[in-house]
Design a protein around this motif. Sequence first.
Motif, PDB file in Angstrom:
ATOM      1  N   GLN A  21       0.847  -1.211   0.000  1.00 34.29           N
ATOM      2  CA  GLN A  21       0.000   0.000   0.000  1.00 34.29           C
ATOM      3  C   GLN A  21       0.868   1.241   0.000  1.00 34.29           C
ATOM      4  N   VAL A  22       0.448   2.242  -0.784  1.00 34.41           N
ATOM      5  CA  VAL A  22       1.121   3.543  -0.740  1.00 34.41           C
ATOM      6  C   VAL A  22       0.826   4.197   0.622  1.00 34.41           C
ATOM      7  N   ASN A  23       1.793   4.945   1.145  1.00 39.57           N
ATOM      8  CA  ASN A  23       1.596   5.608   2.447  1.00 39.57           C
ATOM      9  C   ASN A  23       0.340   6.465   2.439  1.00 39.57           C
ATOM     10  N   ASN A  24      -0.453   6.368   3.501  1.00 44.06           N
ATOM     11  CA  ASN A  24      -1.622   7.247   3.562  1.00 44.06           C
ATOM     12  C   ASN A  24      -1.658   8.096   4.829  1.00 44.06           C
ATOM     13  N   SER A  25      -0.565   8.093   5.593  1.00 42.21           N
ATOM     14  CA  SER A  25      -0.577   8.941   6.795  1.00 42.21           C
ATOM     15  C   SER A  25      -0.217  10.389   6.438  1.00 42.21           C
ATOM     16  N   ILE A  26       0.460  10.585   5.312  1.00 41.79           N
ATOM     17  CA  ILE A  26       0.725  11.940   4.819  1.00 41.79           C
ATOM     18  C   ILE A  26      -0.091  12.082   3.526  1.00 41.79           C
ATOM     19  N   PRO A  27      -1.208  12.839   3.549  1.00 40.23           N
ATOM     20  CA  PRO A  27      -2.112  12.837   2.389  1.00 40.23           C
ATOM     21  C   PRO A  27      -1.415  13.073   1.048  1.00 40.23           C
ATOM     22  N   ALA A  28      -0.441  13.969   0.987  1.00 43.71           N
ATOM     23  CA  ALA A  28       0.220  14.251  -0.302  1.00 43.71           C
ATOM     24  C   ALA A  28       0.910  13.005  -0.861  1.00 43.71           C
ATOM     25  N   LEU A  29       1.355  12.122   0.009  1.00 41.59           N
ATOM     26  CA  LEU A  29       2.061  10.932  -0.482  1.00 41.59           C
ATOM     27  C   LEU A  29       1.102   9.940  -1.132  1.00 41.59           C
ATOM     28  N   SER A  30      -0.174   9.991  -0.719  1.00 45.87           N
ATOM     29  CA  SER A  30      -1.112   9.035  -1.310  1.00 45.87           C
ATOM     30  C   SER A  30      -1.526   9.452  -2.725  1.00 45.87           C
ATOM     31  N   GLN A  31      -1.113  10.657  -3.164  1.00 47.87           N
ATOM     32  CA  GLN A  31      -1.456  11.137  -4.518  1.00 47.87           C
ATOM     33  C   GLN A  31      -0.505  10.613  -5.601  1.00 47.87           C
ATOM     34  N   VAL A  32       0.595   9.993  -5.227  1.00 46.96           N
ATOM     35  CA  VAL A  32       1.615   9.650  -6.228  1.00 46.96           C
ATOM     36  C   VAL A  32       1.157   8.469  -7.087  1.00 46.96           C
ATOM     37  N   ASN A  33       1.820   8.291  -8.220  1.00 49.38           N
ATOM     38  CA  ASN A  33       1.548   7.137  -9.075  1.00 49.38           C
ATOM     39  C   ASN A  33       2.089   5.880  -8.386  1.00 49.38           C
ATOM     40  N   PRO A  34       1.192   4.965  -7.973  1.00 54.10           N
ATOM     41  CA  PRO A  34       1.662   3.813  -7.186  1.00 54.10           C
ATOM     42  C   PRO A  34       2.544   2.857  -7.995  1.00 54.10           C
ATOM     43  N   ASP A  35       2.441   2.940  -9.331  1.00 54.47           N
ATOM     44  CA  ASP A  35       3.192   1.993 -10.171  1.00 54.47           C
ATOM     45  C   ASP A  35       4.598   2.469 -10.519  1.00 54.47           C
ATOM     46  N   ALA A  36       4.933   3.714 -10.159  1.00 57.17           N
ATOM     47  CA  ALA A  36       6.270   4.219 -10.518  1.00 57.17           C
ATOM     48  C   ALA A  36       7.332   3.252  -9.990  1.00 57.17           C
ATOM     49  N   PHE A  37       8.371   3.078 -10.784  1.00 57.88           N
ATOM     50  CA  PHE A  37       9.393   2.084 -10.424  1.00 57.88           C
ATOM     51  C   PHE A  37      10.703   2.483 -11.087  1.00 57.88           C
ATOM     52  N   ALA A  38      11.724   2.671 -10.307  1.00 59.98           N
ATOM     53  CA  ALA A  38      13.028   3.070 -10.860  1.00 59.98           C
ATOM     54  C   ALA A  38      14.152   2.482 -10.020  1.00 59.98           C
ATOM     55  N   ILE A  39      15.223   2.135 -10.689  1.00 61.30           N
ATOM     56  CA  ILE A  39      16.426   1.643  -9.991  1.00 61.30           C
ATOM     57  C   ILE A  39      17.621   2.412 -10.559  1.00 61.30           C
ATOM     58  N   SER A  40      18.406   3.035  -9.680  1.00 61.31           N
ATOM     59  CA  SER A  40      19.635   3.722 -10.123  1.00 61.31           C
ATOM     60  C   SER A  40      20.806   3.228  -9.292  1.00 61.31           C
ATOM     61  N   ILE A  41      21.911   3.056  -9.962  1.00 63.19           N
ATOM     62  CA  ILE A  41      23.150   2.700  -9.260  1.00 63.19           C
ATOM     63  C   ILE A  41      24.207   3.736  -9.630  1.00 63.19           C
ATOM     64  N   ALA A  42      24.887   4.276  -8.627  1.00 59.96           N
ATOM     65  CA  ALA A  42      26.024   5.157  -8.898  1.00 59.96           C
ATOM     66  C   ALA A  42      27.274   4.493  -8.327  1.00 59.96           C
ATOM     67  N   MET A  43      28.268   4.326  -9.176  1.00 59.17           N
ATOM     68  CA  MET A  43      29.525   3.728  -8.734  1.00 59.17           C
ATOM     69  C   MET A  43      30.294   4.776  -7.913  1.00 59.17           C
ATOM     70  N   ALA A  44      31.332   4.318  -7.203  1.00 57.79           N
ATOM     71  CA  ALA A  44      32.117   5.245  -6.367  1.00 57.79           C
ATOM     72  C   ALA A  44      32.675   6.407  -7.185  1.00 57.79           C
ATOM     73  N   ASN A  45      32.904   6.191  -8.483  1.00 58.40           N
ATOM     74  CA  ASN A  45      33.461   7.281  -9.316  1.00 58.40           C
ATOM     75  C   ASN A  45      32.370   8.144  -9.949  1.00 58.40           C
ATOM     76  N   GLY A  46      31.089   7.887  -9.607  1.00 59.06           N
ATOM     77  CA  GLY A  46      29.995   8.727 -10.101  1.00 59.06           C
ATOM     78  C   GLY A  46      29.343   8.217 -11.382  1.00 59.06           C
ATOM     79  N   LYS A  47      29.849   7.131 -11.948  1.00 56.49           N
ATOM     80  CA  LYS A  47      29.194   6.575 -13.151  1.00 56.49           C
ATOM     81  C   LYS A  47      27.834   5.998 -12.747  1.00 56.49           C
ATOM     82  N   VAL A  48      26.789   6.356 -13.537  1.00 55.52           N
ATOM     83  CA  VAL A  48      25.427   5.952 -13.182  1.00 55.52           C
ATOM     84  C   VAL A  48      24.892   4.933 -14.189  1.00 55.52           C
ATOM     85  N   ILE A  49      24.259   3.877 -13.654  1.00 58.14           N
ATOM     86  CA  ILE A  49      23.593   2.862 -14.485  1.00 58.14           C
ATOM     87  C   ILE A  49      22.178   2.777 -13.926  1.00 58.14           C
ATOM     88  N   GLU A  50      21.156   2.872 -14.793  1.00 58.74           N
ATOM     89  CA  GLU A  50      19.804   2.938 -14.226  1.00 58.74           C
ATOM     90  C   GLU A  50      18.730   2.460 -15.201  1.00 58.74           C
TER      91      GLU A  50
END
Length: 315
Positions: A21-50
């Motif tokens: 369940q999406v958070n509902n104790s903070i009303p603004a948080l319940s407005q977000v798109n529940p299906d959003a999904f992202a994964i980002s990785i940043a290596m120690a040198n700042g290179k990003v793979i996502e």
Amino acid sequence: MKLKQELQSLYDKYKNDRSGQVNNSIPALSQVNPDAFAISIAMANGKVIEVGDTTTNFTIQSISKPFIYGLALEQYGNDFVESKVGIEPTGEDFDTVIKLDDQGRPYNPMVNSGAIATTSLINADTKKTRDEEVLSCLSNYAGRKLRLHTPTFKSEKDAGDKNYAIAHLLKHHQILGKNLKSDLELYFQQCSVNVTTTDLAMMGATLVNNGINPLTKKECVSPTNLRHILSIILTCGMYNYSGEWVFDIGVPAKSGVSGGILMIVPGLMAISVYSPRLDKRGNSIRGIKVCEELSRIYNLHILDNSSPKTPAEIL
Ligand code: GLN
């Protein structure tokens, strides 16, 4: 499989998982798109793979806590900060109200009571207001100027009865003083800063890279305080799931109720996941699944005897 393909296959595997369940104790948080999904990785040198919705903004929530704890340590040193907030896990919900240790301190800076206490300590230098100080701390880690999401801030203020209760209890124990209202507002502001998974991964990469943002080269925290931050998120970062998390996944991490998780792989990389559906402890369900899989695939558990993969093997 190389990291980019691995991320894509984890994304595909979990993209239709709609549990939680999406958070509902903070009303603004319940407005977000529940299906959003992202994964980002940043290596120690700042290179990003996502992969996924890596440009979607969401509020940082409790993932701000270790960074602001670090700022309090930089401003006051550990002895003073520890006289106000302990360093023990609670085993209880993050927003438990009546739970102070035998010295009348919040148990640790990662539960709400401890975070409100550490935030209340933050001072601004003469040219800045306290909220600018907090925002620039988080921005320095991310390597770009972050912004407040005002509707979430207002919503936290309107719906924050539990946090008001915590703050009053802290005032009773002289942990907070007469600025209770502005201390609490500062805490709501730090939680309401917008980030993407790329930002979170870069903030984590700054921790991995000895406290120095790998792209801007700005030093954000000293090595001693960095160690304190990582120790606290290892033991307390996932609230009352922290023990199981260390047992299974075995690296320092922090989650927030908007659905973000930031996990630090010392010396190697930072992984951030955003997926707003949460389990009953307030942790992102798909976030935990992705982190679990990545830990297993790349031998990331810090207590594992077999050595972790090297950047060359991963990339
Ligand atoms: N702003 C939220 C609160 O104070 C943060 C909690 C969280 O992310 N776990 O309740």
